[in-house]
Design a protein around this motif. Structure first.
Motif, mmCIF file in Angstrom:
data_model
loop_
_atom_site.group_PDB
_atom_site.id
_atom_site.type_symbol
_atom_site.label_atom_id
_atom_site.label_comp_id
_atom_site.label_asym_id
_atom_site.label_seq_id
_atom_site.Cartn_x
_atom_site.Cartn_y
_atom_site.Cartn_z
ATOM 1 N N CYS A 84 21.534 2.486 -41.672
ATOM 2 C CA CYS A 84 21.134 3.657 -42.700
ATOM 3 C C CYS A 84 22.499 4.098 -43.283
ATOM 4 C CB CYS A 84 20.338 4.659 -42.323
ATOM 5 S SG CYS A 84 18.527 4.279 -42.142
ATOM 6 N N ASP A 105 12.088 7.212 -44.241
ATOM 7 C CA ASP A 105 12.708 7.182 -43.168
ATOM 8 C C ASP A 105 11.653 7.760 -42.165
ATOM 9 O OD1 ASP A 105 14.338 7.007 -40.766
ATOM 10 O OD2 ASP A 105 15.926 6.802 -42.071
ATOM 11 N N ASP A 109 17.603 11.368 -40.365
ATOM 12 C CA ASP A 109 19.184 11.169 -40.601
ATOM 13 C C ASP A 109 19.838 12.407 -41.297
ATOM 14 O OD1 ASP A 109 18.170 8.700 -39.880
ATOM 15 O OD2 ASP A 109 18.607 7.484 -41.481
ATOM 16 N N ASP A 209 14.237 2.966 -44.908
ATOM 17 C CA ASP A 209 14.522 2.562 -43.513
ATOM 18 C C ASP A 209 12.831 2.084 -43.193
ATOM 19 O OD1 ASP A 209 14.121 2.781 -40.578
ATOM 20 O OD2 ASP A 209 15.803 4.197 -40.573
HETATM 21 MN MN LIG Z 1 17.422 5.882 -40.947
#
Ligand SMILES: [Mn+2]
Length: 280
Positions: A84, A105, A109, A209
């Motif tokens: 990512c 995702d 993150d 993601d």
């Molecule tokens: Mn990610």
């Protein structure tokens, strides 16, 4: 618009390792299904010893150049990346003004070097894109500028470290948990937030993601977490984002073929690429 695929076969600074094997596997499936690929290119660096942080930013510098070339030629840059953190290179290649970030995702993150408990750089992808950490290294990526947080939306995230979640809650990033999508539908949940972001910009970078998917739909990598999106929800969100924004780039990340029983995850990735490449 012609879609051009840029493969970034790296994971944590290592080429063709773990999730770094994902891009090639997806491309092989696209070819097997006779997907009309005009051109596929690959980012490569030769930096001696692999360093998770240093090499990842070296990869971002190369990716930035590629994305700039592809976008400059009038094609749509579709990045297939192991990590990512590749977002830094992609965003940098798109140049100013910074687009909106639509980030799908399983995870936030949203760590920083001060909040992370596993030390995984990928857990800092969104925070780096927003200028909250690794600012000095991000500045070495040609064209990089932090994206304002009011322009960022995080969709489908359900697994956070404690301090990471606290940091996200104090930020201006819009969070849409998967449970809200389950309860109210993706359109009802996303539309008001996308409308708000549109008051700042009409351009967007879509970051997927693949572990945003529920593991029951497809097991994508070793970090899979329950309670995720269905493939139908994912495709619906991609379609809605394309309706509302001018997409200037997209990325599909974090796919590790080793965990993909029955090739469900790669099929989901191919379906997303078909949706991204369809005419609006
Ligand atoms: Mn990610």
């Amino acid at each position: 618009m012609r879609t051009q695929i840029i493969q970034v076969p790296y994971d944590s600074g290592h080429k063709n390792y773990r999730m770094g094997l994902g891009p090639g596997h997806i491309v092989r499936h696209l070819k097997a299904e006779h997907f009309p690929l005009t051109e596929v290119s690959e980012v490569e660096v030769h930096d001696g010893i692999a360093l998770e942080i240093g090499t990842s930013f070296a990869v971002a510098r190369r990716l930035s150049e590629k994305v700039r070339d592809v976008a400059g030629s009038g094609a749509f840059p579709l990045v297939l990346a192991g990590n990512c953190i590749s977002c830094v290179g992609t965003l940098a290649g798109l140049g100013a003004p910074p687009p909106a970030i639509i980030w799908l995702d399983a995870h936030g993150d949203f760590n920083t070097p001060e909040t992370t408990i596993d030390g995984f750089l990928d857990g800092m992808g969104l925070t780096t894109a927003l200028g909250r950490c690794w600012a000095k290294l991000a500045a070495t990526v040609p064209g990089f500028r932090p994206v304002p947080e009011t322009q960022a939306i995080l969709v489908g995230a359900r697994e956070f470290d404690v301090d990471e979640r606290a940091l996200l809650d104090t930020s201006a990033v819009h969070l849409i948990p998967p449970q809200h999508i389950r309860n109210h539908g993706w359109r009802a949940e996303l539309e008001p937030v996308l409308a708000k972001i549109q008051t700042y910009t009409r351009r967007a970078y879509l970051h997927i993601d693949l572990d945003v998917l529920d593991p029951a739909e497809a097991r994508v990598n070793q970090f899979a977490a329950p309670g995720g999106l269905t493939s139908t929800e994912l495709l619906g969100i991609v379609s809605l984002v394309r309706e509302r924004f001018t997409l200037c780039a997209a990325a599909i990340t974090a796919y590790d073929p080793e965990y993909d029983e029955g090739e469900k995850a790669v099929r989901a990735a191919v379906a997303v690429i078909r949706e991204l490449s369809s005419r609006v």
